[in-house]
Motif scaffolding. Structure first.
Motif, PDB file in Angstrom:
ATOM      1  N   THR A  66      50.846  82.264  -2.423  1.00  0.00           N
ATOM      2  CA  THR A  66      51.940  83.138  -2.859  1.00  0.00           C
ATOM      3  C   THR A  66      52.204  84.154  -1.762  1.00  0.00           C
ATOM      4  O   THR A  66      51.348  84.388  -0.897  1.00  0.00           O
ATOM      5  CB  THR A  66      51.590  83.887  -4.157  1.00  0.00           C
ATOM      6  OG1 THR A  66      50.502  84.782  -3.896  1.00  0.00           O
ATOM      7  CG2 THR A  66      51.198  82.915  -5.261  1.00  0.00           C
ATOM      8  N   VAL A 117      48.027  83.498 -10.260  1.00  0.00           N
ATOM      9  CA  VAL A 117      49.229  83.539 -11.092  1.00  0.00           C
ATOM     10  C   VAL A 117      49.847  82.152 -11.252  1.00  0.00           C
ATOM     11  O   VAL A 117      50.639  81.918 -12.166  1.00  0.00           O
ATOM     12  CB  VAL A 117      50.270  84.520 -10.492  1.00  0.00           C
ATOM     13  CG1 VAL A 117      50.939  83.928  -9.262  1.00  0.00           C
ATOM     14  CG2 VAL A 117      51.311  84.916 -11.539  1.00  0.00           C
ATOM     15  N   LEU A 118      49.460  81.214 -10.400  1.00  0.00           N
ATOM     16  CA  LEU A 118      49.960  79.847 -10.533  1.00  0.00           C
ATOM     17  C   LEU A 118      49.658  79.308 -11.928  1.00  0.00           C
ATOM     18  O   LEU A 118      48.623  79.615 -12.514  1.00  0.00           O
ATOM     19  CB  LEU A 118      49.301  78.919  -9.503  1.00  0.00           C
ATOM     20  CG  LEU A 118      50.092  78.643  -8.215  1.00  0.00           C
ATOM     21  CD1 LEU A 118      50.262  79.914  -7.408  1.00  0.00           C
ATOM     22  CD2 LEU A 118      49.427  77.553  -7.389  1.00  0.00           C
ATOM     23  N   SER A 119      50.560  78.490 -12.438  1.00  0.00           N
ATOM     24  CA  SER A 119      50.310  77.854 -13.725  1.00  0.00           C
ATOM     25  C   SER A 119      49.084  76.957 -13.623  1.00  0.00           C
ATOM     26  O   SER A 119      48.666  76.573 -12.520  1.00  0.00           O
ATOM     27  CB  SER A 119      51.517  77.018 -14.140  1.00  0.00           C
ATOM     28  OG  SER A 119      51.653  75.896 -13.279  1.00  0.00           O
ATOM     29  N   PHE A 120      48.520  76.625 -14.761  1.00  0.00           N
ATOM     30  CA  PHE A 120      47.355  75.738 -14.758  1.00  0.00           C
ATOM     31  C   PHE A 120      47.666  74.422 -14.065  1.00  0.00           C
ATOM     32  O   PHE A 120      46.869  73.940 -13.246  1.00  0.00           O
ATOM     33  CB  PHE A 120      46.898  75.470 -16.196  1.00  0.00           C
ATOM     34  CG  PHE A 120      45.921  74.321 -16.282  1.00  0.00           C
ATOM     35  CD1 PHE A 120      44.615  74.477 -15.859  1.00  0.00           C
ATOM     36  CD2 PHE A 120      46.333  73.075 -16.759  1.00  0.00           C
ATOM     37  CE1 PHE A 120      43.716  73.406 -15.917  1.00  0.00           C
ATOM     38  CE2 PHE A 120      45.438  72.014 -16.821  1.00  0.00           C
ATOM     39  CZ  PHE A 120      44.131  72.179 -16.403  1.00  0.00           C
ATOM     40  N   ASP A 121      48.805  73.826 -14.357  1.00  0.00           N
ATOM     41  CA  ASP A 121      49.150  72.534 -13.765  1.00  0.00           C
ATOM     42  C   ASP A 121      49.242  72.615 -12.247  1.00  0.00           C
ATOM     43  O   ASP A 121      48.717  71.749 -11.525  1.00  0.00           O
ATOM     44  CB  ASP A 121      50.469  72.011 -14.339  1.00  0.00           C
ATOM     45  CG  ASP A 121      50.346  71.580 -15.790  1.00  0.00           C
ATOM     46  OD1 ASP A 121      49.208  71.308 -16.237  1.00  0.00           O
ATOM     47  OD2 ASP A 121      51.375  71.515 -16.486  1.00  0.00           O
ATOM     48  N   LYS A 122      49.921  73.650 -11.740  1.00  0.00           N
ATOM     49  CA  LYS A 122      50.064  73.795 -10.288  1.00  0.00           C
ATOM     50  C   LYS A 122      48.720  74.064  -9.616  1.00  0.00           C
ATOM     51  O   LYS A 122      48.409  73.498  -8.562  1.00  0.00           O
ATOM     52  CB  LYS A 122      51.049  74.917  -9.970  1.00  0.00           C
ATOM     53  CG  LYS A 122      52.502  74.564 -10.262  1.00  0.00           C
ATOM     54  CD  LYS A 122      53.434  75.700  -9.864  1.00  0.00           C
ATOM     55  CE  LYS A 122      54.888  75.319 -10.119  1.00  0.00           C
ATOM     56  NZ  LYS A 122      55.823  76.425  -9.751  1.00  0.00           N
ATOM     57  N   SER A 173      45.782  73.247 -10.758  1.00  0.00           N
ATOM     58  CA  SER A 173      44.975  72.035 -10.881  1.00  0.00           C
ATOM     59  C   SER A 173      45.321  71.027  -9.790  1.00  0.00           C
ATOM     60  O   SER A 173      44.434  70.446  -9.146  1.00  0.00           O
ATOM     61  CB  SER A 173      45.182  71.419 -12.270  1.00  0.00           C
ATOM     62  OG  SER A 173      44.359  70.281 -12.435  1.00  0.00           O
ATOM     63  N   ASP A 176      46.375  87.197 -15.099  1.00  0.00           N
ATOM     64  CA  ASP A 176      46.418  85.818 -14.617  1.00  0.00           C
ATOM     65  C   ASP A 176      45.359  84.968 -15.318  1.00  0.00           C
ATOM     66  O   ASP A 176      45.592  83.800 -15.652  1.00  0.00           O
ATOM     67  CB  ASP A 176      46.160  85.759 -13.109  1.00  0.00           C
ATOM     68  CG  ASP A 176      47.159  86.554 -12.302  1.00  0.00           C
ATOM     69  OD1 ASP A 176      48.296  86.729 -12.774  1.00  0.00           O
ATOM     70  OD2 ASP A 176      46.814  86.994 -11.192  1.00  0.00           O
ATOM     71  N   ALA A 217      46.118  84.449 -19.132  1.00  0.00           N
ATOM     72  CA  ALA A 217      47.213  83.514 -19.406  1.00  0.00           C
ATOM     73  C   ALA A 217      46.747  82.067 -19.511  1.00  0.00           C
ATOM     74  O   ALA A 217      47.520  81.199 -19.949  1.00  0.00           O
ATOM     75  CB  ALA A 217      48.277  83.627 -18.315  1.00  0.00           C
ATOM     76  N   LYS A 218      45.502  81.809 -19.146  1.00  0.00           N
ATOM     77  CA  LYS A 218      44.980  80.447 -19.188  1.00  0.00           C
ATOM     78  C   LYS A 218      43.957  80.313 -20.304  1.00  0.00           C
ATOM     79  O   LYS A 218      43.232  81.254 -20.608  1.00  0.00           O
ATOM     80  CB  LYS A 218      44.378  80.071 -17.825  1.00  0.00           C
ATOM     81  CG  LYS A 218      45.444  80.023 -16.725  1.00  0.00           C
ATOM     82  CD  LYS A 218      44.852  79.874 -15.344  1.00  0.00           C
ATOM     83  CE  LYS A 218      45.969  79.807 -14.304  1.00  0.00           C
ATOM     84  NZ  LYS A 218      46.799  81.036 -14.264  1.00  0.00           N
ATOM     85  N   GLU A 239      41.275  75.419 -19.875  1.00  0.00           N
ATOM     86  CA  GLU A 239      41.920  75.339 -18.567  1.00  0.00           C
ATOM     87  C   GLU A 239      41.067  76.002 -17.484  1.00  0.00           C
ATOM     88  O   GLU A 239      40.923  75.464 -16.378  1.00  0.00           O
ATOM     89  CB  GLU A 239      43.302  75.990 -18.632  1.00  0.00           C
ATOM     90  CG  GLU A 239      44.323  75.168 -19.415  1.00  0.00           C
ATOM     91  CD  GLU A 239      45.624  75.899 -19.650  1.00  0.00           C
ATOM     92  OE1 GLU A 239      46.620  75.233 -19.994  1.00  0.00           O
ATOM     93  OE2 GLU A 239      45.663  77.140 -19.498  1.00  0.00           O
TER      94      GLU A 239
END
Length: 292
Positions: free
Chosen positions: A23, A76-81, A83, A107, A110-111, A115
């Motif tokens: 980021t 801050v990345l989503s779990f999918d990103k 992962s 951050d 949020a998971k 996850e």
């Protein structure tokens, strides 16, 4: 080839890690004391761009063992990103044994528990979190966007997922008006979290004290060097830790302290008491005389 957007920051312990800028800047970027990313507008770099950088290192960097994900809160990345990123790193660098990143408490919160455990199993082994303080009134004054409870819950959540934590408290953050409650409540918060690593830095003013005061919600009266060390005494006295590596040896610290808490607690307090009892003969960094 790596492409860095300056300024670039990393923890001292990541000096020999591959640094990947996932980021740019910090997603929060509102803390009164922090100017690290004030020159940047936050954004998450594209997966295509990041993966291309990783692939460019595949031939010449097969022996990479540690990777640090920058900037201010790559978590801050989503779990999918996140992962997919961890998978890419592990397949590209087969000898990789630790991936770490800066993180905000939000951050982590949020998971889900599941996850976080998956990310841990995929190599995310250490998160650096600037807690700054455990005092809710002071956290509001510096616009942290977190409180005692939100920080405690999030960081304990990370530990349950077997992600190690390196946390930081800012000595002198609240000045004279907040000093005692800052020290006491910060110790209570650290006791709840039981992090693997704990460090303290001294509040600094890169753009001057007046600039900080304008951003601080309330009256701020800076502590002298001896008052900073007295605040550290209260903080250490109230820590009850099982096995935390403690470091207060940053360039901003006047008194260098290192040890394991609670094993070396009394030794560290003895060094502090020596300074407080005889400040004129204390072996501190030269700047300390300006604080008396």
């Amino acid at each position: 080839m790596l492409s860095y957007h300056e300024p670039l920051f990393r923890p001292p312990s990541e000096a020999y890690s591959l640094i990947l800028q996932i980021t740019l800047g910090c997603a929060w970027n509102q803390c009164a004391f922090c100017e690290m990313y004030s020159s940047k507008q936050f954004r998450i770099r594209s997966e295509k761009e990041i993966f291309a950088e990783i692939e460019s290192l595949a031939t010449d960097a097969r022996d990479i063992r540690k990777v640090f994900l920058a900037d201010g809160n790559a978590m801050v990345l989503s779990f999918d990103k996140m992962s997919r990123l961890l998978d890419k790193l592990k397949t590209t660098f087969p000898k990789l044994n630790r991936i770490s990143a800066y993180a905000l408490a939000r951050d982590i919160a949020a998971k889900t528990n599941e996850e976080l455990k998956i990310l841990s199993d995929k190599g995310l082994k250490l998160l650096y979190v600037g807690i700054e303080s455990g005092d809710d009134e002071l956290l509001q004054a510096i616009h942290k966007g977190e409180d005692f409870t939100s920080t405690s819950k999030a960081l304990q959540k990370a530990r349950k997922a077997e992600i190690k934590l390196s946390v930081m408290i800012l000595n002198g953050l609240g000045g004279k008006n907040f000093s005692q409650q800052h020290a006491l409540n910060s110790a209570q918060l650290i006791n709840q979290i039981q992090p693997e690593y704990l460090s303290t830095l001294v509040l600094s003013f890169p753009y001057g004290e007046d600039h900080f005061k304008q951003k601080f919600k309330g009256e701020f009266i800076a502590l002298s060097t001896i008052e900073l060390i007295a605040e550290m005494k209260i903080f250490l006295e109230n820590l009850e830790l099982e096995n935390t590596i403690f470091r207060s040896d940053h360039a901003s610290n006047y008194l260098i302290l290192r040890g394991n808490l609670n094993r070396n607690k009394q030794e560290l307090l003895s060094r502090i008491n020596d300074v407080l009892n005889d400040p004129k003969n204390a072996q501190l960094r030269p700047e300390w005389l300006r604080g008396l």
